[in-house]
Every structure is written in structure tokens, then in C-alpha cells.
Design a protein around this motif. Structure first.
Motif, short mmCIF file in Angstrom:
data_model
loop_
_atom_site.label_atom_id
_atom_site.label_comp_id
_atom_site.label_asym_id
_atom_site.label_seq_id
_atom_site.Cartn_x
_atom_site.Cartn_y
_atom_site.Cartn_z
N GLU A 1 -4.54 5.27 5.54
CA GLU A 1 -4.85 4.36 4.43
C GLU A 1 -3.74 3.36 4.18
N SER B 1 -1.74 -1.15 7.18
CA SER B 1 -2.51 -2.39 7.20
C SER B 1 -2.40 -3.09 8.54
N ALA C 1 0.85 -1.19 0.00
CA ALA C 1 0.00 0.00 0.00
C ALA C 1 0.89 1.24 0.00
N ALA D 1 -4.55 11.30 6.47
CA ALA D 1 -5.39 10.33 5.76
C ALA D 1 -4.53 9.29 5.03
N VAL E 1 0.63 5.31 -0.69
CA VAL E 1 -0.41 6.33 -0.79
C VAL E 1 0.21 7.71 -0.91
#
Length: 228
Positions: free
Chosen positions: A55, A58, A30, A51, A32
Motif C-alpha cells: 500500500e 507508489s 503514504a 500489505a 501505512v
């Protein structure tokens, strides 16, 4: 699950571009982007950074990479307000190189501190060694070392994606692996070698799974390091 990455830049396009590049090397991680201000202008946004961290997390943690000093300040503020700050690290690393190296490490299953170390590995010891690869460099192997020496035949040598595949292979065994004298599990050190097509690459491995590591690298080389 893997360690995630948050990319903080003053520019929306820069952040998104770094994410696009790093994702090519680490499709399961991930990554971002947190670029620009709330209205998309140049600058940084606390809300966007917060944010992005949320996000990217995990459960294994997040490594934050920043482009300029004020981006670091914004990231530090977001860390101060985080519910689990112990799972967040701000890497002292160049944005692009650090993000790619961190992504490759995370893709290989490295833990939070290992991913930070991978991102920061370009700050020390990434200079081209002497003598340079392909110019007759010969290193005597350690006793019991498994050795593989070959001429790179793939189109782009050990650059970007081929180097990322090598790093994953070298990191997947209980062994210490080097290529032309540098740590083969460090993407930035491998890239710093500048090994193009036709260059000689000498791999050495020591440890309980040294033979398995060299066999995996041989197989990878025979496949053209993903370019075959």
C-alpha cells in the motif's frame, strides 16, 4: 510520487500513533501502519506487513521502520517475498524519531536511499553539540558563506513541526545549510539542538544557492516557522 513508509510494531496502537504523528509532518507521503497480529493482539503479522508495504509503495519505494527485533524479522521475510525487493529498505532506526525524520525527507522529495539515511541519522551525531545553542556559541563562517543569526520568537522554538518546516526549506536548494553547526537538512540533528523560544539560531549556507536558502529561512522565521 514520493517514497512511502511502512510502520511495523507489535502494537496496533503504537503503529497507528506513529503514523498519525509522522503524517502531521508529511501530509502527502503514504505512511501505512502494520501493527499487531492478524487478530489484533500483540505481535507481528507477515500478511499485515506485506500489505502495508504494498500500500505504501507508489513506485518510488518504501522504507520500513520496526519497533523490536522480531518485527525486523517479519519485515525481512516480507522483503524476501516481495516482487520488487530493490524498492524496499528496512531502516536501522528508532521507530518514532526515524519515522518522523524519514517522513519529512520523503515529503521534501528525497529518494529512497536519502529517506533511509534521514531515518538513521539519529544514530550518529545527533548528540547536543558543545557549546550549546543560546549559550554564546559563535562559529566563524566559511569564506563565501551566507549567514543569518536570529533569536527564535515562535512559541515552541525549533521543535517537531517548526523543525520539519526548516528541514524542508534547507533541503530545497543546492546548498549546504547548517544551524548552530549541525546539518539543517537532518530533522533529528535539528531537534537534538533543543532550540527553544528565545534561543539564538545561527544559519550558515554555502553552495550555488546559499543566498536563496538563507532568504527562504529568513522568510520562514519571519512567519514564525508556521506558528505565526
Amino acid at each position: 510520487m514520493t517514497v512511502g513508509l511502512a510502520i511495523v510494531s507489535h502494537s496496533v496502537r503504537i503503529a497507528e500513533g506513529v503514523v498519525e504523528l509522522a503524517a502531521q509532518m508529511a501530509p502527502s507521503v503514504a505512511i501505512v501502519a502494520a501493527g499487531g497480529t492478524d487478530d489484533g493482539g500483540l505481535g507481528t503479522s507477515f500478511d499485515r506487513v506485506q500489505a502495508a508495504i504494498a500500500e505504501a509503495d507508489s513506485g518510488d519505494g518504501v522504507v520500513v521502520l520496526c519497533d523490536l527485533g522480531s518485527a525486523v524479522l517479519t519485515a525481512q521475510t516480507a522483503l524476501d517475498f516481495a516482487e520488487a525487493p530493490e524498492r524496499i529498505r528496512i531502516a536501522d532506526a528508532p521507530l518514532v524519531e526515524g519515522a518522523v525524520a524519514a517522513a519529512v525527507a520523503a515529503e521534501g522529495g528525497a529518494g529512497l536511499e536519502q529517506v533511509v539515511a534521514a531515518a538513521e541519522s539519529g544514530l550518529q551525531g545527533a548528540a547536543r553539540p558543545e557549546p550549546t545553542a543560546g549559550e554564546g556559541a559563535v562559529v566563524e563562517p566559511e569564506d563565501g558563506a551566507a549567514v543569518l543569526e536570529l533569536e527564535l520568537e515562535n512559541e515552541h522554538g525549533l521543535h517537531a513541526r517548526p523543525a520539519a518546516l526548516l528541514v524542508r526549506a534547507a533541503s530545497g536548494f543546492e546548498a549546504e545549510v547548517t544551524v548552530n553547526g549541525v546539518d539543517a537538512s537532518s530533522l533529528l540533528r535539528v531537534l537534538a539542538l533543543g532550540l527553544d523560544r528565545g534561543a539564538t539560531a545561527r544559519f550558515e549556507a554555502t553552495g550555488p544557492q546559499a543566498d536563496e536558502a538563507i532568504a527562504a529561512i529568513r522568510e520562514l522565521a519571519e512567519s514564525g516557522f508556521g506558528e505565526g
